[in-house]
Structures are given as structure tokens and as C-alpha cells.
Design a protein around this motif. Sequence first.
Motif, short mmCIF file in Angstrom:
data_model
loop_
_atom_site.label_atom_id
_atom_site.label_comp_id
_atom_site.label_asym_id
_atom_site.label_seq_id
_atom_site.Cartn_x
_atom_site.Cartn_y
_atom_site.Cartn_z
N GLU A 145 2.26 4.36 10.44
CA GLU A 145 1.52 3.79 8.91
C GLU A 145 0.42 2.28 9.05
OE1 GLU A 145 -0.07 3.50 5.14
OE2 GLU A 145 1.44 4.81 5.61
N LEU A 146 1.46 1.31 10.37
CA LEU A 146 1.28 0.37 10.67
C LEU A 146 0.62 0.33 12.39
CD1 LEU A 146 4.65 -1.10 10.01
CD2 LEU A 146 2.16 -1.74 8.86
N ALA B 246 -0.96 -9.03 13.41
CA ALA B 246 -1.20 -9.18 12.52
C ALA B 246 0.67 -9.86 11.53
CB ALA B 246 -1.69 -7.81 11.61
N SER B 247 0.16 -10.41 10.23
CA SER B 247 1.48 -10.66 9.89
C SER B 247 1.10 -11.10 8.30
CB SER B 247 1.43 -11.87 9.91
OG SER B 247 0.62 -12.84 10.08
N PRO C 6 -5.53 -6.77 9.17
CA PRO C 6 -6.34 -6.72 9.71
C PRO C 6 -7.16 -5.48 8.82
CG PRO C 6 -5.10 -5.63 11.79
CD PRO C 6 -4.25 -6.22 10.48
N GLN C 7 -8.35 -5.67 8.24
CA GLN C 7 -8.84 -5.06 7.60
C GLN C 7 -9.01 -3.62 7.63
OE1 GLN C 7 -12.91 -5.14 6.71
NE2 GLN C 7 -13.16 -7.22 6.03
N HIS C 8 -8.03 -1.89 8.61
CA HIS C 8 -8.18 -0.68 8.54
C HIS C 8 -6.17 -0.87 7.92
CE1 HIS C 8 -6.69 -2.22 11.97
NE2 HIS C 8 -5.60 -1.06 11.49
N ILE C 9 -5.78 -2.05 7.16
CA ILE C 9 -4.50 -1.67 7.07
C ILE C 9 -4.75 -2.26 4.89
CG2 ILE C 9 -2.74 -2.78 6.87
CD1 ILE C 9 -1.78 -2.82 10.03
#
Lengths: 121, 121
Positions: free
Chosen positions: A64-65, B23-24, B39-42
Motif C-alpha cells: 500500500e505504501l 513522505a511523512s 505524495p498525491q498517489h498515496i
Amino acid sequence: MARIDELNKVLRALQSGTPDIEASALISEDGLIIASALPQHIEEVRVAGMSSTLLSLGMRAATELGRGSIEQVMIRGETGYALMVTAAPGTLLLVLATKAARLGLIFLDVGRTVELIKKIL
Amino acid sequence: MARIDELNKVLRALQSGTPDIEASALISEDGLIIASALPQHIEEVRVAGMSSTLLSLGMRAATELGRGSIEQVMIRGETGYALMVTAAPGTLLLVLATKAARLGLIFLDVGRTVELIKKIL
């Protein structure tokens, strides 16, 4: 030597080579103990089930990540580490280490142990 | 500055200071996003829920395995790391890093970020 005896020997060698490793167990994907060197106060059945649940949840989270297929889940608590690494297909190696452990060294020794396990299974 | 803005600033600073951190997000114990630099895709909602589930399962495992109260869950996948650390009470910090990341440095920077978060919340 029977495979189980060989596996137990490998686990005992991991622990005697690295004093900060307190316990280890080889567990099947479905949460059953294959071989173990766990202290008596630890309840094998619960620990095995919990480790396999954590690794399978970790697997979903890794995908997922965007972290790819899972290799390891590490839990750091106030008094030490619990490490679950994928070993031979369908199995995971659980390692418990003290807070004083040098993580770099633990990762190295655990990686070598996984290679030995893959050869046996 | 509003607390949310301060938190977002702290997260952006963590990522700009360490390029291997991709990312965080700061997530509440019950799985809701408080601040994020993802990020946008997450998909935020799923990621937040999964992180809090993993930390709470990790919490039970840490106790069960005699590792004390939980501080961190780390997942190593084929292509990188996902780190969940307890931040201010009732919150967790999720950090995603690439495979090339120096773990020692990441732990250091994440630890400092947690201290900053505790001051803000």
C-alpha cells in the motif's frame, strides 16, 4: 541429522554468537512454530500467531505504501527489539533482542541465519 | 502560526533535510490524518488507518514479547522503508524512505522531528 534438529542448531548458534539476541523461532506463514529457541516464560502458540499476523499486515502495508514486497518488520519497544524477517518461502524468522543490541550487527547475523535456513528447508 | 501550519512546516523540513525521506504524516491513534506531506498517489485515509492498526498490533506484540511499551514499528520492503513512531501522546509519525536511506540518519532526524511535534501539540 533431521531437518528440525538442523534448524534448532542454527537458531541456537544465532543466539550464542550474539549475546544480545535473547530468543528466536522459525514460524510458518500460518502461525505455527517450526523450530524455536524461546525462553520458557514466552507462550509459543500466541507468539507465533501474533508474529505471522504482524508480518501479513506488514505485507499489505508495504504494498500500500509503495515499499515493494516485504522483507522485515521490526518493533522497537522500551526494553528491546522484536524482528520478523521472511525466511524460506512460507516461513518467517522471529528474533528478540535486548535494547543494548547493535542493530547493524543483528541485521547481519539474522541475514546469515536466513540463508542457512533456506538451505535446510 | 496555527498549530497545523507549524506541524506541516516541521514535516516539510524533515523531508527537505533528508532527501531519502519521500513522505511523512502525523496520524492520530484512531487513524485520522493530523498533518501530512504525502505524495498525491498515496491514499491518505487508507494509509492513516493502516498505520494506526499496525502500531496498535505492534503495541500488543511488544508487550507480549517482553519488549516493553512500543516506540517504533519499521517495515522494510524490497524498495524502501516505512517507519511508524509514537509522537506526542495519542499520535504517531509515519515516515516513508527509499531503500538507499541510511537508517541511522533517518532514526536521528525522525527522533528530532518527534521532539518538535511534542512541543507543538
